[in-house]
Write a protein that holds these residues in place. Structure first.
Motif, PDB file in Angstrom:
ATOM      1  N   MET A 112       1.139  -0.870   0.236  1.00  0.00           N
ATOM      2  CA  MET A 112      -0.031   0.346   0.494  1.00  0.00           C
ATOM      3  C   MET A 112       1.220   1.015   0.151  1.00  0.00           C
ATOM      4  O   MET A 112       2.145   1.033   0.971  1.00  0.00           O
ATOM      5  N   ALA A 113       0.803   2.356  -0.788  1.00  0.00           N
ATOM      6  CA  ALA A 113       1.473   3.391  -1.124  1.00  0.00           C
ATOM      7  C   ALA A 113       0.573   4.505   0.285  1.00  0.00           C
ATOM      8  O   ALA A 113      -1.116   4.347  -0.604  1.00  0.00           O
ATOM      9  N   ALA A 114       0.707   4.861   0.742  1.00  0.00           N
ATOM     10  CA  ALA A 114      -0.500   6.207   1.316  1.00  0.00           C
ATOM     11  C   ALA A 114       0.529   7.044   2.216  1.00  0.00           C
ATOM     12  O   ALA A 114       0.216   7.519   3.804  1.00  0.00           O
ATOM     13  N   THR A 115       1.553   8.438   1.659  1.00  0.00           N
ATOM     14  CA  THR A 115       2.103   8.671   2.289  1.00  0.00           C
ATOM     15  C   THR A 115       1.259  10.095   2.450  1.00  0.00           C
ATOM     16  O   THR A 115       1.401  10.579   3.746  1.00  0.00           O
ATOM     17  N   ALA A 125       3.851   5.318  -4.388  1.00  0.00           N
ATOM     18  CA  ALA A 125       3.170   4.449  -5.588  1.00  0.00           C
ATOM     19  C   ALA A 125       4.125   3.807  -6.391  1.00  0.00           C
ATOM     20  O   ALA A 125       3.892   2.286  -7.027  1.00  0.00           O
ATOM     21  N   CYS A 138      -2.282  -0.809  -3.964  1.00  0.00           N
ATOM     22  CA  CYS A 138      -2.976  -0.462  -3.283  1.00  0.00           C
ATOM     23  C   CYS A 138      -2.680   0.862  -3.684  1.00  0.00           C
ATOM     24  O   CYS A 138      -1.183   1.477  -2.454  1.00  0.00           O
ATOM     25  N   GLU A 139      -3.859   2.163  -3.191  1.00  0.00           N
ATOM     26  CA  GLU A 139      -2.823   3.548  -3.253  1.00  0.00           C
ATOM     27  C   GLU A 139      -4.050   4.125  -2.072  1.00  0.00           C
ATOM     28  O   GLU A 139      -5.151   4.143  -2.351  1.00  0.00           O
ATOM     29  N   LEU A 185      -5.514   8.322  -1.605  1.00  0.00           N
ATOM     30  CA  LEU A 185      -5.112   9.004  -2.097  1.00  0.00           C
ATOM     31  C   LEU A 185      -6.078   9.847  -1.345  1.00  0.00           C
ATOM     32  O   LEU A 185      -6.569  10.286  -1.877  1.00  0.00           O
ATOM     33  N   ALA A 227       5.449   0.436  -5.343  1.00  0.00           N
ATOM     34  CA  ALA A 227       4.751  -0.407  -4.976  1.00  0.00           C
ATOM     35  C   ALA A 227       4.846  -1.297  -5.847  1.00  0.00           C
ATOM     36  O   ALA A 227       4.822  -2.161  -6.156  1.00  0.00           O
ATOM     37  N   TRP A 228       4.356  -0.644  -7.093  1.00  0.00           N
ATOM     38  CA  TRP A 228       4.487  -0.979  -8.977  1.00  0.00           C
ATOM     39  C   TRP A 228       5.939  -1.888  -8.531  1.00  0.00           C
ATOM     40  O   TRP A 228       5.427  -3.309  -9.832  1.00  0.00           O
TER      41      TRP A 228
END
Length: 563
Positions: free
Chosen positions: A62-65, A126, A148-149, A151, A129-130
């Motif tokens: 998961m990208a969750a910055t 992101a 998953c992201e 935003l 993650a990819w």
């Protein structure tokens, strides 16, 4: 290399997607009032599109910055408001849910077992993650991964959630399918309350010493616990303490690894460090929990796409090692430097104090009379590479990463789930092809529930494999709990136990908890024949990890130190 297939893109969240953004290849779910509900629905929809035999065990990255920065900013603001008003934080204010807790909710709602990771890298989460999903599935390390992201919406406080599955189009070897499946520890670095260097920490740990003091980094008069393990080091003028501690630990690790300058394809992983927080830039000592505005990868010259920040509470270090291992196995990097730091600050301390996790006296891990955590200060660094890469440059490593398992699962914000902990231990053993170990270096922060649950998890695995008195110890009574950097002293202790054939004790332990299949060590003792050490790393929010190090190397020669 295996061919890849990208599944349908699932979109949901707490704000509607504008009609102009809709495309035929999107599956748009209804907007929900709760981010947790929206997140679980989006991820469940993505998992449902996978073959049935993959849904339960597929890793989610998961990208969750945005979410991490916003959540931490809200917490810091609440701390400042409470202090200005002369009141204590309320328990409901103490912990802002971390991104990983959304994965915990996902695991609680279905059959997915919680193999997930959270990336919070500024501007690059992101992309990372990819790259991770694409590389590991193509190399056969995993048969599938879900990306998953989260935003933040352009206007307002809402979030959009996107998830998509990457799968192998052809038959793959499955987990561990990469050609070079051996990753080794080539160097370690450490700063603790005992000072600079892993050797200083190791000597004091074996002697049973405790580096206890009162904090001077902040005013602790309003907190219930006022004993910490603070480093004796001070940063140069104008430099955050966090940066100074990290620099020292990383320099030692690179020196041990025989790396004068990181090669171009180096991966840098920072465990638990928060991106820059512009919303609370004026908060006192905020630089001790967040990156500086002009942060550049700590000056190593490593490009942004290879500089990863991870957020998994006190298990962040082990999750970072798991990421680095997989990037090395699939060829995304030639060398990995995993770092973590915990500098004493009022924000972390206020949270633990409000949750009554800090000890009113001192930490006593695995003790019947334990009463909570003694917070420590320090930093650690670990250099990883494949065994093939180490051999090619003529370096003899100190240990092999035999197995590592990470799960975000369980129930509750701060409780350790013994069954999930046991699952991590079980999987790490299976990856290494072992049924037992010669030493367990426990997480054991000294909390009432956590220490007991960890021993229960070990007893569950011990009953399955007929363990008889496997020794267990913990360093946290000596150097304190380094929070999101807590795995690093454990790894340093494990590597040196393999090197010196000595089992460290548990400083502060007086009355060991009972266990059926393991025995808690009060004092150090000889460890002749020690070839494997399990390092547990558990955290709040259902973050669980177990790391197994083995001595599979030969001809190690003389251990290099500062001199």
């Amino acid at each position: 290399m295996t061919g890849l297939t990208v599944g349908a893109v699932i979109v949901g969240g707490t704000v509607p997607l504008p009609a102009r953004d809709l495309r035929p290849d999107l599956v748009v779910l209804p907007t929900r009032d709760s981010l947790t509900t929206a997140f679980v629905e989006v991820l469940a929809a993505a998992l449902d599109r996978l073959p049935a035999d993959l849904r339960g065990t597929v890793p989610v990255v998961m990208a969750a910055t945005d979410y991490c920065v916003a959540a931490t900013s809200r917490y810091v603001a609440r701390c400042a408001e409470a202090e200005a008003g002369g009141r204590r934080l309320r328990p409901t204010e103490a912990m802002t849910p971390e991104p990983a807790q959304l994965l915990q909710e996902l695991a609680a709602t279905g059959d997915w077992d919680g193999r997930g990771h959270v990336l919070i890298s500024p501007r690059a989460a992101a992309l990372q993650a990819w790259r991770w999903a694409w590389g590991t599935v193509a190399a056969g390390v995993h048969r599938a991964m879900v990306v998953c992201e989260l935003l933040r919406a352009p206007q307002g406080d809402g979030y959009r959630v996107t998830a998509v599955a990457v799968t192998a189009a052809a038959s793959a070897a499955g987990p561990g399918g990469a050609k070079d499946a051996s990753v080794v520890v080539s160097g370690t670095g450490l700063v603790t309350a005992f000072g600079e260097g892993g050797e200083a920490f190791w000597r004091h740990l074996l002697a049973g010493n405790r580096a206890l003091s009162e904090p001077t980094r902040f005013d602790a008069s309003r907190f219930r616990g006022r004993t910490v393990c603070q480093t004796p080091l001070e940063p140069p003028p104008g430099q955050p303490l966090r940066r100074s501690l990290l620099d020292r630990a990383r320099a030692e690790a690179l020196r041990e690894a025989g790396v004068a300058e990181p090669p171009p394809r180096t991966l840098l992983v920072l465990a638990g460090v928060v991106p820059h927080l512009p919303q609370v830039a004026g908060a006192p000592r905020i630089e001790e929990i967040a990156l500086e505005p002009d942060w550049d990868g700590d000056g190593l010259g490593i490009p942004a796409h290879n500089t990863v920040l991870m957020a998994h509470a006190c298990a962040s270090g082990a999750f970072g090692l798991a990421l680095a291992r997989e990037w090395l196995l699939c060829g995304l990097a030639d060398l990995a430097v995993v770092t973590g730091v915990s500098s004493l600050n009022t924000y972390d301390y206020a949270c633990l104090d409000t949750l009554r996790a800090t000890s009113t006296t001192v930490a006593r891990p695995f003790d019947e009379d334990r009463s909570g955590v003694t917070v420590g200060e320090g930093a650690g660094a670990i250099v990883l590479e494949t065994a093939r890469h180490a051999a090619a440059r003529g370096h003899t490593p100190w240990a092999t990463v035999g197995g590592i398992s990470c799960r975000v699962a369980g129930q509750g914000t701060s409780r350790l789930d013994a069954h999930v902990g046991a699952a991590c231990v079980r999987e790490a053993l299976a990856m290494a092809g072992l049924t037992t170990v010669d030493l367990v270096h426990g997480h054991a922060p000294g909390t009432r529930q956590g220490d007991e649950a960890e021993l229960l998890a070990l007893d569950q695995v011990g009953a399955e494999h007929d363990w008889r008195g496997v020794p267990v110890s913990s360093y946290k009574g000596a150097a304190g709990h380094l929070l999101h950097a807590s795995v690093f002293p454990g790894v340093v202790a494990a590597v040196r136990a393999l090197r010196d054939q000595v089992l460290p004790g548990t400083p502060g332990l007086r009355k060991p908890l009972d266990a059926r299949h393991v025995r808690v060590l009060r004092d150090a003792e000889p460890g002749d024949g020690t070839r494997s050490v399990l390092v547990n790393n558990f955290g709040f929010g259902g973050n669980n990890a177990a790391l197994l190090l083995t001595d599979d190397t030969t001809g190690r020669g003389e251990w290099r130190t500062d001199g």
